[in-house]
Design a protein around this motif. Structure first.
Motif, PDB file in Angstrom:
ATOM      1  N   UNK A   1       0.989  -1.090  -0.044  1.00 47.65           N
ATOM      2  CA  UNK A   1       0.084  -0.080   0.170  1.00 47.65           C
ATOM      3  C   UNK A   1       0.951   1.227  -0.195  1.00 47.65           C
ATOM      4  N   UNK A   2       0.532   2.323  -0.831  1.00 46.18           N
ATOM      5  CA  UNK A   2       1.441   3.326  -0.857  1.00 46.18           C
ATOM      6  C   UNK A   2       1.059   4.354   0.197  1.00 46.18           C
ATOM      7  N   UNK A   3       2.251   4.583   1.200  1.00 52.21           N
ATOM      8  CA  UNK A   3       1.731   5.246   2.146  1.00 52.21           C
ATOM      9  C   UNK A   3       1.281   6.789   2.072  1.00 52.21           C
ATOM     10  N   UNK A   4       1.741   7.417   0.857  1.00 51.73           N
ATOM     11  CA  UNK A   4       1.466   8.629   0.481  1.00 51.73           C
ATOM     12  C   UNK A   4      -0.303   8.594   0.569  1.00 51.73           C
ATOM     13  N   UNK A   5      -0.947   7.498   0.332  1.00 51.70           N
ATOM     14  CA  UNK A   5      -2.484   7.542   0.239  1.00 51.70           C
ATOM     15  C   UNK A   5      -3.097   7.112   1.681  1.00 51.70           C
ATOM     16  N   UNK A   6      -2.386   7.198   2.869  1.00 52.93           N
ATOM     17  CA  UNK A   6      -2.879   6.596   3.987  1.00 52.93           C
ATOM     18  C   UNK A   6      -2.662   7.816   4.970  1.00 52.93           C
ATOM     19  N   UNK A   7      -3.805   7.579   5.827  1.00 51.60           N
ATOM     20  CA  UNK A   7      -3.690   8.649   7.030  1.00 51.60           C
ATOM     21  C   UNK A   7      -2.478   8.656   7.838  1.00 51.60           C
ATOM     22  N   UNK A   8      -1.603   9.768   7.779  1.00 49.62           N
ATOM     23  CA  UNK A   8      -0.090   9.827   8.285  1.00 49.62           C
ATOM     24  C   UNK A   8      -0.188   9.302   9.819  1.00 49.62           C
ATOM     25  N   UNK A   9      -0.987   9.722  10.473  1.00 48.97           N
ATOM     26  CA  UNK A   9      -1.106   9.722  11.901  1.00 48.97           C
ATOM     27  C   UNK A   9      -1.442   8.223  12.264  1.00 48.97           C
ATOM     28  N   UNK A  10      -1.855   7.343  11.448  1.00 50.72           N
ATOM     29  CA  UNK A  10      -2.340   5.920  11.718  1.00 50.72           C
ATOM     30  C   UNK A  10      -0.872   4.955  12.360  1.00 50.72           C
ATOM     31  N   UNK A  11      -1.146   4.485  13.623  1.00 50.56           N
ATOM     32  CA  UNK A  11      -0.109   3.606  14.000  1.00 50.56           C
ATOM     33  C   UNK A  11      -0.675   2.152  14.086  1.00 50.56           C
TER      34      UNK A  11
END
Length: 167
Positions: A101-111
């Motif tokens: 999954x491309x991290x630029x398309x994911x909520x940045x704060x997700x842990x």
């Protein structure tokens, strides 16, 4: 694959979508008091495109990953769909790219993410319930056995609701 789902879930109908939305809110507010840091969504399988498509979400609107489609073999969602078991993703240890999954398309704060498959009465995956947060998975209690068992029971009921839409 479930032959009744070849056309996938293009039109669930407003009553079903409302029921699924209420279900998401119920899950978050029942298991976690601080629901502002928890988001949830329901992904349903598109057998034609071979992807999991978000159909409803709770606390998702306005985020970069709202309504993101995910290839059915990628990400934590794809793993839960494929393995037919709850899957936990710890974004503090594993990168999104490690799961395709491309991290630029994911909520940045997700842990962390907890993904639970939605199965029909024949144990065929229809989709996935996904819950994510900006807390570590242990702080979110994603690894608690009772939580995972409860969510599997609830997603089985959801599978029955969805299965009734395909008969």
């Amino acid at each position: 694959e479930n032959p009744r789902l070849e056309a996938h879930f293009d039109s669930l109908g407003q009553n079903v979508e409302n029921s699924l939305s209420m279900f998401l809110e119920f899950v978050i507010k029942t298991y976690w008091k601080d629901d502002q840091v928890f988001r949830s969504s329901i992904f349903l399988h598109d057998a034609i495109k071979k992807e999991l498509r978000m159909r409803v979400g709770y606390n998702m609107s306005g985020y970069i990953d709202y309504m993101i489609p995910i290839p059915d073999e990628k990400g934590n969602v794809g793993m839960a769909f494929d393995r037919k078991a709850p899957m936990i993703f710890d974004a503090t240890v594993i990168k999104h790219e490690d799961r395709g999954v491309d991290s630029s398309k994911v909520w940045k704060e997700m842990k962390s993410i907890l993904s639970v498959p939605i199965l029909d009465s024949s144990n065929i995956s229809l989709g996935v319930l996904s819950i994510d947060t900006n807390k570590r998975y242990s702080d979110a209690k994603f690894d608690e056995k009772n939580l995972n068992e409860s969510l599997m029971i609830l997603t089985r009921a959801m599978g029955g609701l969805l299965e009734g839409r395909t008969s």
